[in-house]
Motif scaffolding. Sequence first.
Motif, short mmCIF file in Angstrom:
data_model
loop_
_atom_site.label_atom_id
_atom_site.label_comp_id
_atom_site.label_asym_id
_atom_site.label_seq_id
_atom_site.Cartn_x
_atom_site.Cartn_y
_atom_site.Cartn_z
N MET A 1 0.84 -1.18 0.00
CA MET A 1 0.00 0.00 0.00
C MET A 1 0.89 1.24 0.00
O MET A 1 1.88 1.30 0.71
N THR A 2 0.54 2.20 -0.81
CA THR A 2 1.34 3.43 -0.89
C THR A 2 0.70 4.51 -0.05
O THR A 2 -0.50 4.53 0.20
N SER A 3 1.54 5.44 0.38
CA SER A 3 1.04 6.58 1.15
C SER A 3 0.69 7.73 0.22
O SER A 3 1.01 7.71 -0.98
N LEU A 4 0.04 8.71 0.78
CA LEU A 4 -0.29 9.92 0.02
C LEU A 4 0.97 10.55 -0.56
O LEU A 4 0.99 10.97 -1.71
N PHE A 5 2.06 10.56 0.22
CA PHE A 5 3.29 11.19 -0.24
C PHE A 5 3.92 10.40 -1.38
O PHE A 5 4.54 10.97 -2.27
N ASP A 6 3.77 9.09 -1.37
CA ASP A 6 4.27 8.28 -2.49
C ASP A 6 3.51 8.62 -3.77
O ASP A 6 4.10 8.73 -4.85
N ASP A 7 2.19 8.79 -3.65
CA ASP A 7 1.38 9.15 -4.82
C ASP A 7 1.75 10.53 -5.34
O ASP A 7 1.83 10.75 -6.56
N ILE A 8 1.99 11.46 -4.45
CA ILE A 8 2.39 12.81 -4.87
C ILE A 8 3.71 12.75 -5.63
O ILE A 8 3.87 13.38 -6.68
N ASN A 9 4.66 12.00 -5.12
CA ASN A 9 5.96 11.87 -5.79
C ASN A 9 5.82 11.29 -7.18
O ASN A 9 6.57 11.63 -8.08
N GLN A 10 4.88 10.41 -7.35
CA GLN A 10 4.69 9.76 -8.64
C GLN A 10 4.20 10.75 -9.70
O GLN A 10 4.56 10.64 -10.86
N PHE A 11 3.40 11.73 -9.31
CA PHE A 11 2.79 12.64 -10.28
C PHE A 11 3.48 14.00 -10.40
O PHE A 11 3.28 14.71 -11.38
N ASP A 12 4.24 14.40 -9.41
CA ASP A 12 4.86 15.73 -9.41
C ASP A 12 6.36 15.65 -9.57
O ASP A 12 6.98 14.63 -9.29
N GLU A 13 6.92 16.75 -9.97
CA GLU A 13 8.38 16.87 -9.94
C GLU A 13 8.80 16.81 -8.47
O GLU A 13 8.02 17.09 -7.57
N GLY A 14 10.05 16.51 -8.24
CA GLY A 14 10.55 16.38 -6.87
C GLY A 14 10.36 17.61 -6.02
O GLY A 14 9.97 17.52 -4.87
N PHE A 15 10.60 18.79 -6.58
CA PHE A 15 10.49 20.01 -5.78
C PHE A 15 9.04 20.30 -5.41
O PHE A 15 8.75 20.80 -4.33
N LEU A 16 8.10 19.99 -6.28
CA LEU A 16 6.68 20.19 -5.95
C LEU A 16 6.24 19.22 -4.87
O LEU A 16 5.49 19.58 -3.96
N ALA A 17 6.70 18.00 -4.96
CA ALA A 17 6.36 17.00 -3.95
C ALA A 17 6.93 17.41 -2.59
O ALA A 17 6.25 17.31 -1.57
N ALA A 18 8.17 17.88 -2.59
CA ALA A 18 8.79 18.32 -1.34
C ALA A 18 8.04 19.49 -0.74
O ALA A 18 7.82 19.56 0.47
N ARG A 19 7.61 20.41 -1.59
CA ARG A 19 6.86 21.57 -1.10
C ARG A 19 5.52 21.14 -0.52
O ARG A 19 5.12 21.60 0.54
N ARG A 20 4.83 20.25 -1.19
CA ARG A 20 3.54 19.77 -0.69
C ARG A 20 3.70 19.02 0.63
O ARG A 20 2.92 19.18 1.55
N GLU A 21 4.72 18.21 0.70
CA GLU A 21 4.97 17.47 1.94
C GLU A 21 5.33 18.44 3.06
O GLU A 21 4.86 18.29 4.19
N ALA A 22 6.13 19.45 2.76
CA ALA A 22 6.50 20.44 3.76
C ALA A 22 5.29 21.20 4.26
O ALA A 22 5.16 21.46 5.47
N VAL A 23 4.38 21.55 3.38
CA VAL A 23 3.15 22.25 3.79
C VAL A 23 2.34 21.36 4.72
O VAL A 23 1.83 21.82 5.75
N ALA A 24 2.21 20.10 4.37
CA ALA A 24 1.45 19.17 5.20
C ALA A 24 2.09 19.01 6.58
O ALA A 24 1.40 19.01 7.61
N VAL A 25 3.40 18.89 6.61
CA VAL A 25 4.11 18.74 7.89
C VAL A 25 3.99 20.01 8.72
O VAL A 25 3.73 19.96 9.93
#
Length: 77
Positions: free
Chosen positions: A1-25
Amino acid sequence: MTSLFDDINQFDEGFLAARREAVAVAHKRVQDRVGSYLRLSKTDEEYTARLDFVSDDVRQIVADVSTEFSVDHDKLK
């Protein structure tokens, strides 16, 4: 099972995924540290006063998370 952050990484560039994860954290940490204090407000004026009181703490939380995730602090505002 994948996490939300794994799904984000799959669809976004790395910097966008990092930014989204940082906002969530950052959101989670702010809620954990000052959320209950803010929710105890009975009026809008009291909420504003409480928010003003903890605003430096909130800014520091966001700055710490942006450093942790190597994300520009201004991008998390």
